[in-house]
Design an enzyme around this catalytic site. Structure first.
Site, PDB file in Angstrom:
ATOM      1  N   ASP A 178       0.907  -1.141   0.000  1.00  0.00           N
ATOM      2  CA  ASP A 178       0.000   0.000   0.000  1.00  0.00           C
ATOM      3  C   ASP A 178       0.944   1.187   0.000  1.00  0.00           C
ATOM      4  OD1 ASP A 178      -1.543   2.263   0.870  1.00  0.00           O
ATOM      5  OD2 ASP A 178      -3.123   0.827   1.340  1.00  0.00           O
ATOM      6  N   HIS A 179       1.101   1.817  -1.158  1.00  0.00           N
ATOM      7  CA  HIS A 179       2.223   2.749  -1.273  1.00  0.00           C
ATOM      8  C   HIS A 179       2.064   3.973  -0.363  1.00  0.00           C
ATOM      9  CE1 HIS A 179      -0.443   4.426  -4.339  1.00  0.00           C
ATOM     10  NE2 HIS A 179       0.173   5.568  -4.145  1.00  0.00           N
ATOM     11  N   LYS A 183       4.994   6.557   2.279  1.00  0.00           N
ATOM     12  CA  LYS A 183       5.147   8.019   2.219  1.00  0.00           C
ATOM     13  C   LYS A 183       5.764   8.567   3.503  1.00  0.00           C
ATOM     14  CE  LYS A 183       1.310   8.605  -1.037  1.00  0.00           C
ATOM     15  NZ  LYS A 183       2.002   9.058  -2.259  1.00  0.00           N
ATOM     16  N   GLU A 217      -7.696  14.471  -5.206  1.00  0.00           N
ATOM     17  CA  GLU A 217      -6.928  14.458  -6.445  1.00  0.00           C
ATOM     18  C   GLU A 217      -7.453  15.544  -7.375  1.00  0.00           C
ATOM     19  OE1 GLU A 217      -5.694  10.272  -7.882  1.00  0.00           O
ATOM     20  OE2 GLU A 217      -7.732  10.071  -7.147  1.00  0.00           O
ATOM     21  N   ASP A 236     -11.067   1.721  -4.643  1.00  0.00           N
ATOM     22  CA  ASP A 236      -9.754   2.151  -5.115  1.00  0.00           C
ATOM     23  C   ASP A 236      -8.962   2.896  -4.039  1.00  0.00           C
ATOM     24  OD1 ASP A 236      -7.848   2.373  -7.227  1.00  0.00           O
ATOM     25  OD2 ASP A 236      -8.404   4.479  -7.467  1.00  0.00           O
ATOM     26  N   HIS A 241      -5.936   2.682   1.151  1.00  0.00           N
ATOM     27  CA  HIS A 241      -5.149   3.811   1.661  1.00  0.00           C
ATOM     28  C   HIS A 241      -5.800   4.484   2.867  1.00  0.00           C
ATOM     29  CE1 HIS A 241      -3.249   2.945  -2.029  1.00  0.00           C
ATOM     30  NE2 HIS A 241      -4.063   3.627  -2.802  1.00  0.00           N
ATOM     31  N   LYS A 337     -11.784  12.529  -7.195  1.00  0.00           N
ATOM     32  CA  LYS A 337     -11.038  12.993  -8.366  1.00  0.00           C
ATOM     33  C   LYS A 337     -11.615  14.326  -8.823  1.00  0.00           C
ATOM     34  CE  LYS A 337      -9.692   8.456 -10.060  1.00  0.00           C
ATOM     35  NZ  LYS A 337      -8.266   8.628  -9.718  1.00  0.00           N
TER      36      LYS A 337
END
Ligand code: NAP
Length: 486
Positions: A178-179, A183, A217, A236, A241, A337
């Site tokens: 989970d990028h 961070k 975003e 998503d 996240h 988004k």
């Protein structure tokens, strides 16, 4: 840096993720000496590339990278090998196995194997079962698997995927990326929480009023519409996240900062995700979709999107943890988004004191203290305190104490993928997700999804706006408001 020996196999070596994220990350690890002499990378995909052509692709993918010079890039690229391979074809795994062994001998990689699934998730199970049946696992060193999101699309598919991976790898060999956990400021949040006597003792329901997590975003769905139509923002962004950020905000202090203890704390926290009813879900979750602006298409006009699509590009919700430490503290989350700006932020609103001695002298009201952690693009944090306005009267005002990393420092710091691949090479699972976390979060998310599929409003919002009004009303209903608008 301590050098890590490994044969790294990337399934989907010609794909977008590999080129945009993985090769640059591996290069930076090479630049920093984590990868040096004793490693090789095998890229596989169906298209018939030669090693030379593949190395050109590697060089190309590094064009905008810092710390590059021709010589280092060339020596780095010489460690890359390409093997044309259809992941559904058993014979090709034998070829891969032999190539891995040959490269292991050549580079003295100590029998270590790192497999990276950088492909569509429908192949993950197939690859894992072939890795097992064709025995690609090394008997000598470690065998580790890095797997990308999405990890399933609901609880059932996630379970099925997990079982198929489990046939070849043990849980302690699986590194689910989970990028967000890679961070800087997400990792930094734990330092803030667990090292400051100013914060640690008051990090609970007695002092915290509400928590707000925003992943905004600016971009729209771009070229990912095909996937997005089957997912939506809830799957998503929220299941993974946002839930991971909630865990880092709300989990109990681990006894030590080791993978075992951190995951123990996270598991305990996720065990407190409530069992939602569809009614709760409808009441506490809002979905939205972006409309066109003068210069941009609305979601339904995007390529590969159904003109009647009800897929959400925006989600806001209220989560109430079933944890006595957090009773009465709502966790408000939102992501979308095409919002006015790109920002990932975590705001902690503290409760006011029950008595303000300045009230009696007609002073302005004391405001709540707030800690905002800026995850990106700004990185740092701000703590707002009440102070006194200069002058003879006792008027209060809010003073922000702010810390931000400078852009130079941010640019020089390792990117999320670099950190996570380094962790996987070193065998550190702290910043990866484990199965119980997936299990709990999917079970929660599935109820929201179901409530929406059974019919719920889809709140339209303008591109470039701060999202649907329904998301503001969700908080106002309960006497809260968003700390910032996006
Ligand atoms: P992609 O660009 O479509 O790449 C897919 C790769 O799989 C290609 O290298 C393709 O090469 C290969 N492939 C397809 N079918 C194959 C088969 N039968 N046998 C062997 N190779 C095959 O996808 P991506 O964007 O890199 O995404 C990969 C994964 O990462 C997905 O799970 C995605 O959700 C996830 N992810 C991507 C990003 C991103 O920024 N792109 C971010 C987060 C997560 P050939 O056509 O030559 O076979």
């Amino acid at each position: 840096a301590k050098e890590q020996a490994s044969i790294i196999t990337i399934f989907g070596g010609s794909g977008d993720l590999a080129r945009r994220k993985l090769y640059p990350a591996l290069y930076q690890l090479y630049h920093r000496g984590v990868l040096a002499d004793h490693f090789a990378v095998i890229g596989t995909a169906r298209r018939p590339w030669s090693d030379e052509f593949y190395r050109d692709i590697i060089r190309e993918s590094l064009q905008d990278e810092p710390n590059t010079d021709e010589e280092t890039v060339a020596s780095f690229a010489s460690h890359f090998y390409y093997q044309s391979h259809d992941v559904t074809d058993a014979d090709h795994y034998i070829t891969l196995k032999n190539l891995s062994q040959k490269l292991d001998d050549q580079y003295e990689a100590k029998g270590n194997r790192l497999f990276y699934m950088a492909m569509a998730p429908r192949f993950f199970g197939t690859i894992a079962s072939h890795i097992r049946s064709e025995n690609l696992l090394s008997a000598k060193g470690y065998n580790r698997l890095i797997i990308e999101k999405p990890f399933g699309r609901d609880y059932d598919s996630a379970k099925e995927l997990n079982d198929s991976i489990g046939a070849a790898f043990n849980e302690d060999q699986v590194y689910r990326i989970d990028h967000y956990l890679g961070k800087e400021m997400v990792q930094g949040l734990l330092a803030l929480r667990f090292t400051n006597p100013l914060l640690t003792p008051i990090w609970n329901k007695d002092y915290i009023s509400d928590v707000q997590i925003t992943l905004a975003e600016k971009v729209g769905v771009e070229e990912r519409a095909g996937y997005y139509e089957t997912a939506g923002a809830l799957r998503d962004m929220v299941q993974n996240h946002i839930m991971q950020l909630i865990a880092y905000v709300a989990m109990q202090q681990p006894t030590t900062f080791t993978p075992e203890e951190v995951h123990k704390s996270k598991n305990k926290l996720f065990a407190h995700l409530p069992v939602l009813t569809e009614e709760d879900a409808k009441r506490n979750w809002v979905r939205g979709q972006y409309l066109a602006s003068a210069s941009q298409k609305g979601y339904r006009q995007e390529d590969n999107v159904d003109e009647n699509s009800n897929i959400e590009t925006y989600v806001a919700g209220r989560i109430d943890l079933d944890d006595p430490r957090w009773t009465g503290v709502p966790f408000f989350v939102r992501t979308g988004k095409r919002l006015a700006k790109k920002a990932t932020e975590i705001a902690i609103n503290f409760k006011p004191l029950s008595h303000n001695i300045f009230d009696a002298v007609g002073s302005k009201e004391a405001r709540v203290n707030r800690l905002t952690v800026y995850v990106e693009p700004e990185q740092g944090y701000t703590l707002t305190l009440n102070g006194k306005t200069i002058g003879a009267d006792y008027d209060l005002r809010q003073d922000p104490l702010s810390f931000r990393y400078s852009q130079d420092v941010i640019d020089a710091a390792p990117e999320a993928y670099e950190r996570l691949i380094r962790d996987a090479l070193r065998g550190d699972q702290t910043n990866f997700t484990r199965w119980p976390e997936q299990e709990a979060t999917w079970k929660y998310i599935d109820v929201v999804r179901k409530a929406w599929d059974d019919g719920a409003d889809l709140a339209m919002y303008n591109s470039g706006s701060h999202g649907p009004a329904a998301a503001d009303k969700l908080l106002e209903r309960d006497g809260y408001s968003w700390a910032e608008t996006f």
